[in-house]
Design an enzyme around this catalytic site. Structure first.
Site, mmCIF file in Angstrom:
data_model
loop_
_atom_site.group_PDB
_atom_site.id
_atom_site.type_symbol
_atom_site.label_atom_id
_atom_site.label_comp_id
_atom_site.label_asym_id
_atom_site.label_seq_id
_atom_site.Cartn_x
_atom_site.Cartn_y
_atom_site.Cartn_z
ATOM 1 N N LYS A 1 25.622 -22.651 -27.069
ATOM 2 C CA LYS A 1 26.573 -22.633 -28.184
ATOM 3 C C LYS A 1 27.769 -21.743 -27.849
ATOM 4 O O LYS A 1 27.580 -20.678 -27.249
ATOM 5 C CB LYS A 1 25.851 -22.028 -29.394
ATOM 6 C CG LYS A 1 25.973 -22.841 -30.646
ATOM 7 C CD LYS A 1 25.217 -22.186 -31.768
ATOM 8 C CE LYS A 1 26.207 -21.870 -32.879
ATOM 9 N NZ LYS A 1 25.642 -21.334 -34.066
ATOM 10 N N HIS B 1 39.289 -21.806 -31.018
ATOM 11 C CA HIS B 1 38.397 -22.061 -29.877
ATOM 12 C C HIS B 1 38.303 -23.558 -29.604
ATOM 13 O O HIS B 1 38.924 -24.373 -30.293
ATOM 14 C CB HIS B 1 37.028 -21.408 -30.092
ATOM 15 C CG HIS B 1 36.313 -21.831 -31.353
ATOM 16 N ND1 HIS B 1 35.971 -23.132 -31.618
ATOM 17 C CD2 HIS B 1 35.886 -21.109 -32.415
ATOM 18 C CE1 HIS B 1 35.351 -23.202 -32.775
ATOM 19 N NE2 HIS B 1 35.301 -21.983 -33.297
ATOM 20 N N CYS C 1 25.665 -14.433 -46.485
ATOM 21 C CA CYS C 1 26.058 -14.327 -45.071
ATOM 22 C C CYS C 1 27.573 -14.470 -45.020
ATOM 23 O O CYS C 1 28.116 -15.521 -45.398
ATOM 24 C CB CYS C 1 25.407 -15.412 -44.221
ATOM 25 S SG CYS C 1 26.130 -15.470 -42.562
ATOM 26 N N CYS D 1 20.216 -14.878 -41.287
ATOM 27 C CA CYS D 1 20.921 -16.131 -41.539
ATOM 28 C C CYS D 1 20.503 -17.146 -40.470
ATOM 29 O O CYS D 1 20.549 -16.844 -39.278
ATOM 30 C CB CYS D 1 22.434 -15.889 -41.486
ATOM 31 S SG CYS D 1 23.376 -17.389 -41.159
ATOM 32 N N CYS E 1 28.895 -17.402 -42.771
ATOM 33 C CA CYS E 1 28.924 -18.736 -43.399
ATOM 34 C C CYS E 1 29.728 -18.721 -44.690
ATOM 35 O O CYS E 1 30.074 -19.782 -45.201
ATOM 36 C CB CYS E 1 27.524 -19.210 -43.763
ATOM 37 S SG CYS E 1 26.379 -19.342 -42.409
ATOM 38 N N HIS F 1 37.514 -25.971 -32.521
ATOM 39 C CA HIS F 1 38.673 -26.281 -33.375
ATOM 40 C C HIS F 1 39.539 -27.344 -32.707
ATOM 41 O O HIS F 1 40.009 -28.277 -33.340
ATOM 42 C CB HIS F 1 39.534 -25.022 -33.591
ATOM 43 C CG HIS F 1 38.845 -23.945 -34.367
ATOM 44 N ND1 HIS F 1 38.856 -22.630 -33.968
ATOM 45 C CD2 HIS F 1 38.129 -23.978 -35.517
ATOM 46 C CE1 HIS F 1 38.186 -21.900 -34.845
ATOM 47 N NE2 HIS F 1 37.731 -22.694 -35.786
ATOM 48 N N HIS G 1 23.837 -17.827 -38.138
ATOM 49 C CA HIS G 1 24.404 -16.733 -37.337
ATOM 50 C C HIS G 1 23.357 -15.791 -36.748
ATOM 51 O O HIS G 1 23.688 -14.898 -35.978
ATOM 52 C CB HIS G 1 25.436 -15.951 -38.169
ATOM 53 C CG HIS G 1 26.651 -16.764 -38.482
ATOM 54 N ND1 HIS G 1 26.739 -17.568 -39.595
ATOM 55 C CD2 HIS G 1 27.812 -16.929 -37.803
ATOM 56 C CE1 HIS G 1 27.904 -18.186 -39.599
ATOM 57 N NE2 HIS G 1 28.576 -17.827 -38.522
HETATM 58 O O1 ME8 Z 1 34.089 -23.849 -41.323
HETATM 59 N N1 ME8 Z 1 32.195 -27.463 -31.702
HETATM 60 O O2 ME8 Z 1 36.077 -22.960 -40.544
HETATM 61 P P1 ME8 Z 1 35.707 -22.716 -38.997
HETATM 62 C C1 ME8 Z 1 32.813 -28.333 -32.514
HETATM 63 N N2 ME8 Z 1 36.992 -22.680 -42.945
HETATM 64 N N3 ME8 Z 1 33.323 -27.999 -33.710
HETATM 65 C C2 ME8 Z 1 33.196 -26.749 -34.118
HETATM 66 C C3 ME8 Z 1 32.568 -25.766 -33.328
HETATM 67 C C4 ME8 Z 1 32.046 -26.184 -32.067
HETATM 68 N N4 ME8 Z 1 31.446 -25.365 -31.243
HETATM 69 N N5 ME8 Z 1 32.606 -24.603 -34.005
HETATM 70 C C5 ME8 Z 1 33.240 -24.850 -35.178
HETATM 71 C C6 ME8 Z 1 35.225 -23.429 -41.495
HETATM 72 N N6 ME8 Z 1 33.598 -26.141 -35.254
HETATM 73 C C7 ME8 Z 1 35.838 -23.506 -42.888
HETATM 74 C C8 ME8 Z 1 36.166 -24.944 -43.207
HETATM 75 S S1 ME8 Z 1 37.167 -26.848 -44.786
HETATM 76 C C9 ME8 Z 1 37.595 -26.981 -46.372
HETATM 77 C C10 ME8 Z 1 36.764 -25.166 -44.560
HETATM 78 C C11 ME8 Z 1 34.283 -26.823 -36.356
HETATM 79 O O3 ME8 Z 1 36.923 -22.109 -38.431
HETATM 80 C C12 ME8 Z 1 33.568 -26.616 -37.685
HETATM 81 O O4 ME8 Z 1 32.463 -27.478 -37.776
HETATM 82 O O5 ME8 Z 1 34.427 -21.984 -38.894
HETATM 83 C C13 ME8 Z 1 34.660 -26.952 -38.668
HETATM 84 O O6 ME8 Z 1 34.722 -28.335 -38.922
HETATM 85 C C14 ME8 Z 1 35.932 -26.478 -37.945
HETATM 86 O O7 ME8 Z 1 35.568 -26.277 -36.578
HETATM 87 C C15 ME8 Z 1 36.467 -25.176 -38.503
HETATM 88 O O8 ME8 Z 1 35.468 -24.174 -38.429
#
Ligand code: ME8
Length: 505
Positions: A289, A19, A127, A144, A130, A22, A147
Site C-alpha cells: 500500500k 500522490h 479516526c 482503526c 478516515c 490521486h 489506518h
Molecule cells: O477520501 N490508489 O480524500 P483522499 C488509488 N477527501 N486511489 C487512491 C489511493 C491509492 N493508493 N489512495 C487514495 C478523500 N486514493 C476525501 C474524499 S469526496 C467528496 C471526499 C483515492 O485525499 C481515494 O480513494 O484521501 C479517493 O477517491 C481519492 O484518492 C482522494 O482521497
C-alpha cells in the site's frame, strides 16, 4: 442540444501533497471526460480539494502554519498536478470557497427545517485519518481498520441526520439500479452492509474550529463529509442543469459515503440521485500500500520529470484493470514506454512521415486500401468498453489496431517498392511510365497508413492527448471527433519526422 455529461472525481484532502492514487483517479476521470467530449456531449468535468476537518487542521498545526495558508499551498500542488498531467477539468472546487460554504449552510438549514436533523450527544471512537466514527465492533485490536492506529474516544454534543429513516429507500434504490455502482461486486457489498442497518449520522463537531459553522448553532462546525459531498452540487452554481452527476469517480475506500450517505442527504434535501459511481481500486507499489510512514511513496511530479506524461497516463490506464487494485512499477512503465509507445506507435509514425517525405516530397495522394481501413472499424467495440468503464480493455482494442498497422506496413514493405523503383523522389520530373503502377501502389500504402493514423489519433486522444497533438501536427490533421472517423482522407501533407517517444534506459 447535445446530451449533458457531468463527471466528478473525489475531492482530495489537503493534509499532504498529491500522490499516485490521486493522480490515477484524475487520469481515469479525464480519459472518460475526453471520450464523452469526442462523442459530442456537453461535458462538465469537476475535480477539487476537501479542505476542512480535523485531519487538515492537525497537519497545519504540526507544521506551525495557519490552516488557511497551509491549505492554500497544498491546493496549488493539486492544481499543478492537473496542469502537468493534462487533466481537462472544467472547474476546480475548493471547499473553502465562499460559494461552497454558503451552499452547505443552505442545504443544512433546508434539511434541518424539514425536521431531518436533531441535537443529541455522541460518544464513540473517531479516526481522524478516515474522518469518521467507528463502533467497538468495527475496530481491530482497538485500532482503526484502515489506518491501523489508535482511535480517539469522543464524547460531545452533536447534531444528527436521521439517516436510519432512509434505510428502506436506499436499499430499494441499490437493488433496483443494477449499474449504479461499477464494478458490480461492490454494489453487493454495500447492499449487505445496508441490510445490517443504518444509524443516524453525526453531522457536526465541536472539538475544533476548522470547518463551516452550523447556520443554526455556531458552536458547531459541519462534519467534513457532509460538507465535502455537497461539493458536487455547490460547484454547479449557474449550471444546475448539469445535475444529476452522470459519474462519480472514487476509490474503493470511500464508497460507503458515496453510495449510502450521499444518496440519503440528497433524498432529504430533495435532489435527484447521481446515475453512477465508478469505483477504482488502489495502486500499490510492489504489492505494498502507498504509505508515507512506510516510505512507500511515488511522487507524481518527480515521475513526470523522469518519463513523458503520456507514458505515465498510458501505463496507468493500460496496466491497472479498471475497478481493481493494480501495481505500479517503473520497470513495467519503461517496458510499456519502450515497446508499445516508442516502438508500436512512435516508430510507425516516424516511418510513415519519413517515407512520405523521402518518396513524395511530403505530399502524397492515393487510393485507400480497404484491407487495413476495414480493421479500424472498432468504434462500437471500444465505445462499449468505455461506457462500461473498462478503460484498460478499450485501450487494448485500440492498440490491437495500432499493431495491425505495423503488420500492414511490414507486409507491404513500402521501402522495398521505393528502392526497386530506383530513385528516391517520384515528384522529380523523370519518365517512369513503366513504374507508374508501383508508384501508385506506394502512394496507396502510405496514404492508407496515414489515414489509419488519423483514426488512431481520434481514438487515442483521451488516453495520450499531447502525443496525439504531436502526431496531428506532423500530418497536418485537425482535432477531430468520433463523427469524423468515417470520412476518408486520401491525401496528406506531412512536416518533418519527429521522435514521438524517447526510449527509457
Ligand atoms: O477520501 N490508489 O480524500 P483522499 C488509488 N477527501 N486511489 C487512491 C489511493 C491509492 N493508493 N489512495 C487514495 C478523500 N486514493 C476525501 C474524499 S469526496 C467528496 C471526499 C483515492 O485525499 C481515494 O480513494 O484521501 C479517493 O477517491 C481519492 O484518492 C482522494 O482521497
Amino acid at each position: 442540444m447535445s446530451k449533458k455529461f457531468y463527471i466528478t472525481t473525489a475531492i482530495d484532502y489537503t493534509n499532504s501533497s498529491p500522490h499516485l492514487g490521486h493522480l490515477y483517479e484524475k487520469i481515469c476521470a479525464d480519459c472518460i471526460a475526453r471520450w464523452h467530449r469526442l462523442l459530442g456531449e456537453d461535458v462538465f468535468f469537476l475535480t477539487g480539494t476537501d479542505e476542512h476537518g480535523q485531519k487538515v487542521e492537525n497537519a497545519a498545526l504540526k507544521l506551525g502554519k495557519k490552516t488557511k495558508q497551509f491549505v492554500d499551498s497544498i491546493v496549488e500542488e493539486f492544481k499543478k498536478l492537473c496542469k502537468v498531467y493534462n487533466i481537462s477539468n472544467d472547474y476546480f472546487i475548493r471547499t473553502t470557497d465562499p460559494q461552497h460554504e454558503e451552499f452547505c449552510k443552505e442545504i443544512f438549514k433546508k434539511v434541518y427545517d424539514k425536521g431531518e436533523i436533531y441535537k443529541g450527544e455522541y460518544s464513540g471512537y473517531y479516526c481522524t485519518g478516515c474522518e469518521r466514527f467507528y463502533t467497538d465492533k468495527e475496530l481491530i485490536n482497538g485500532e482503526c481498520p484502515v489506518h491501523k492506529r489508535k482511535v480517539e474516544w469522543v464524547n460531545e454534543e452533536s447534531y444528527f441526520f436521521k439517516m436510519s429513516k432512509y434505510q428502506d429507500r436506499i436499499l430499494k434504490f441499490l437493488e433496483e439500479n443494477k449499474d449504479f455502482i461499477i464494478p458490480e461486486f461492490r454494489r453487493k457489498e454495500i447492499i449487505n452492509r445496508v441490510k445490517q442497518g443504518l444509524k443516524d449520522l453525526s453531522i457536526s463537531r465541536t472539538s475544533f474550529k476548522w470547518g463551516i459553522p452550523l447556520p443554526i448553532d455556531d458552536k458547531h462546525v459541519i462534519y467534513v463529509w457532509f460538507d465535502a459531498l455537497l461539493n458536487y452540487l455547490s460547484a454547479l452554481k449557474g449550471r444546475e442543469k448539469n445535475w444529476p452527476a452522470d459519474i462519480h469517480v472514487i476509490g474503493k475506500d470511500i464508497l460507503w459515503f458515496h453510495a449510502v450517505i450521499w444518496p440519503s442527504i440528497l433524498m432529504a434535501a430533495g435532489y435527484e440521485l447521481p446515475k453512477k459511481i465508478f469505483v477504482h481500486g488502489f495502486i500499490n507499489v510492489k504489492g505494498e500500500k502507498l504509505s508515507k510512514t512506510a516510505g512507500i511513496i511515488v511522487d507524481p511530479f518527480i515521475l513526470a520529470e523522469k518519463y513523458p506524461v503520456d507514458a505515465i497516463r498510458y501505463f496507468l490506464l493500460r496496466e491497472i484493470p479498471s475497478g481493481e487494485d493494480g501495481n505500479f512499477s517503473e520497470d513495467d512503465l519503461k517496458s510499456r514506454l519502450n515497446n508499445e509507445l516508442a516502438n508500436d506507435l512512435g516508430n510507425l509514425v516516424r516511418r510513415i512521415v519519413a517515407m512520405i517525405n523521402k518518396y513524395f516530397d511530403g505530399v502524397v495522394e492515393g487510393e485507400i486500401d480497404e484491407d487495413l481501413i476495414k480493421k479500424s472499424d472498432i468504434f462500437d467495440k471500444v465505445n462499449k468498453e468505455m461506457l462500461n468503464l473498462h478503460l484498460n480493455k478499450a485501450l487494448e482494442i485500440i492498440w490491437g489496431f495500432v499493431k495491425e498497422c505495423n503488420v500492414y506496413i511490414n507486409d507491404k514493405a513500402p521501402w522495398k517498392i521505393g528502392k526497386s523503383l530506383g530513385f528516391s523522389k517520384f515528384n522529380e520530373k523523370r519518365s517512369f511510365s513503366s513504374k507508374e503502377k508501383d508508384k501508385e501502389k506506394l502512394a496507396s500504402i502510405l496514404v492508407t497508413a496515414a489515414e489509419a493514423l488519423r483514426r488512431i489519433c481520434i481514438y487515442l486522444e483521451p488516453f495520450i492527448p499531447s502525443s496525439v497533438e504531436k502526431i496531428r501536427k506532423q500530418f497536418g490533421f485537425k482535432k477531430e471527433m468520433f463523427a469524423d472517423l468515417d470520412k476518408v482522407v486520401k491525401s496528406v501533407k506531412v512536416g518533418k519526422a519527429e521522435i514521438l517517444f524517447k526510449k527509457a534506459e
